[in-house]
Design a protein around this motif. Sequence first.
Motif, PDB file in Angstrom:
ATOM      1  N   ASP A   4      67.393  45.561  70.627  1.00 44.80           N
ATOM      2  CA  ASP A   4      66.832  44.433  70.063  1.00 44.80           C
ATOM      3  C   ASP A   4      65.388  44.342  70.653  1.00 44.80           C
ATOM      4  OD1 ASP A   4      66.132  41.870  69.346  1.00 44.80           O
ATOM      5  OD2 ASP A   4      67.198  40.633  70.897  1.00 44.80           O
ATOM      6  N   ILE A   5      64.523  45.084  70.048  1.00 46.42           N
ATOM      7  CA  ILE A   5      63.241  45.291  70.305  1.00 46.42           C
ATOM      8  C   ILE A   5      62.218  44.041  70.353  1.00 46.42           C
ATOM      9  CG2 ILE A   5      62.223  46.388  68.550  1.00 46.42           C
ATOM     10  CD1 ILE A   5      61.584  47.648  71.922  1.00 46.42           C
ATOM     11  N   GLU A   6      62.511  43.328  69.604  1.00 56.07           N
ATOM     12  CA  GLU A   6      61.531  42.025  69.345  1.00 56.07           C
ATOM     13  C   GLU A   6      61.781  41.052  70.433  1.00 56.07           C
ATOM     14  OE1 GLU A   6      63.069  39.859  65.838  1.00 56.07           O
ATOM     15  OE2 GLU A   6      62.695  41.756  64.598  1.00 56.07           O
ATOM     16  N   LYS A   7      62.579  41.169  71.487  1.00 58.27           N
ATOM     17  CA  LYS A   7      62.618  40.187  72.681  1.00 58.27           C
ATOM     18  C   LYS A   7      61.404  40.948  73.711  1.00 58.27           C
ATOM     19  CE  LYS A   7      66.205  42.703  75.034  1.00 58.27           C
ATOM     20  NZ  LYS A   7      67.837  42.468  75.581  1.00 58.27           N
ATOM     21  N   TYR A   8      61.075  41.955  73.252  1.00 59.04           N
ATOM     22  CA  TYR A   8      59.969  42.405  74.388  1.00 59.04           C
ATOM     23  C   TYR A   8      58.655  42.523  73.696  1.00 59.04           C
ATOM     24  CZ  TYR A   8      63.942  44.558  76.661  1.00 59.04           C
ATOM     25  OH  TYR A   8      65.054  44.983  77.245  1.00 59.04           O
ATOM     26  N   VAL A   9      58.164  41.602  72.586  1.00 58.54           N
ATOM     27  CA  VAL A   9      57.013  41.606  72.105  1.00 58.54           C
ATOM     28  C   VAL A   9      56.123  40.798  73.296  1.00 58.54           C
ATOM     29  CG1 VAL A   9      55.714  40.230  70.229  1.00 58.54           C
ATOM     30  CG2 VAL A   9      57.626  41.387  69.683  1.00 58.54           C
ATOM     31  N   ALA A  60      65.262  50.685  75.829  1.00 53.41           N
ATOM     32  CA  ALA A  60      64.072  50.284  76.330  1.00 53.41           C
ATOM     33  C   ALA A  60      64.406  49.196  77.496  1.00 53.41           C
ATOM     34  CB  ALA A  60      63.478  49.261  75.241  1.00 53.41           C
ATOM     35  N   ARG A  61      63.671  49.037  78.382  1.00 49.72           N
ATOM     36  CA  ARG A  61      63.785  48.181  79.453  1.00 49.72           C
ATOM     37  C   ARG A  61      62.330  47.740  80.002  1.00 49.72           C
ATOM     38  NH1 ARG A  61      65.164  51.760  84.783  1.00 49.72           N
ATOM     39  NH2 ARG A  61      63.171  53.273  84.633  1.00 49.72           N
TER      40      ARG A  61
END
Length: 68
Positions: A4-9, A60-61
Motif C-alpha cells: 500500500d504505497i499510497e500511504k507513503y506519499v 517499503a518502510r
Amino acid sequence: MQVDIEKYVGKSVEMIYEDSKGRLTQRTVAIFSVRGGKVRVLDWGKRAFRTLSASRILGARPVKHSVS
C-alpha cells in the motif's frame, strides 16, 4: 501481495523493487504521487526523478532522510 504505497506519499521510504528484467534493487526514495499504477519518486541514490510500476514494489518502510 501488493504494498500500500499510497500511504507513503510525501515521505521518504526504503524499498525493494523488481525491475523489468527481474533484478531486485534496494532504493531510498521520496514518494511524490501514485496514479494509474505508477509511482512518481525522487530516487535519492540517483538524484533523479523516476516513475516506477507500483506492482513491482515488493516492500517499503519509512525512513528519516536528511539532505546534506
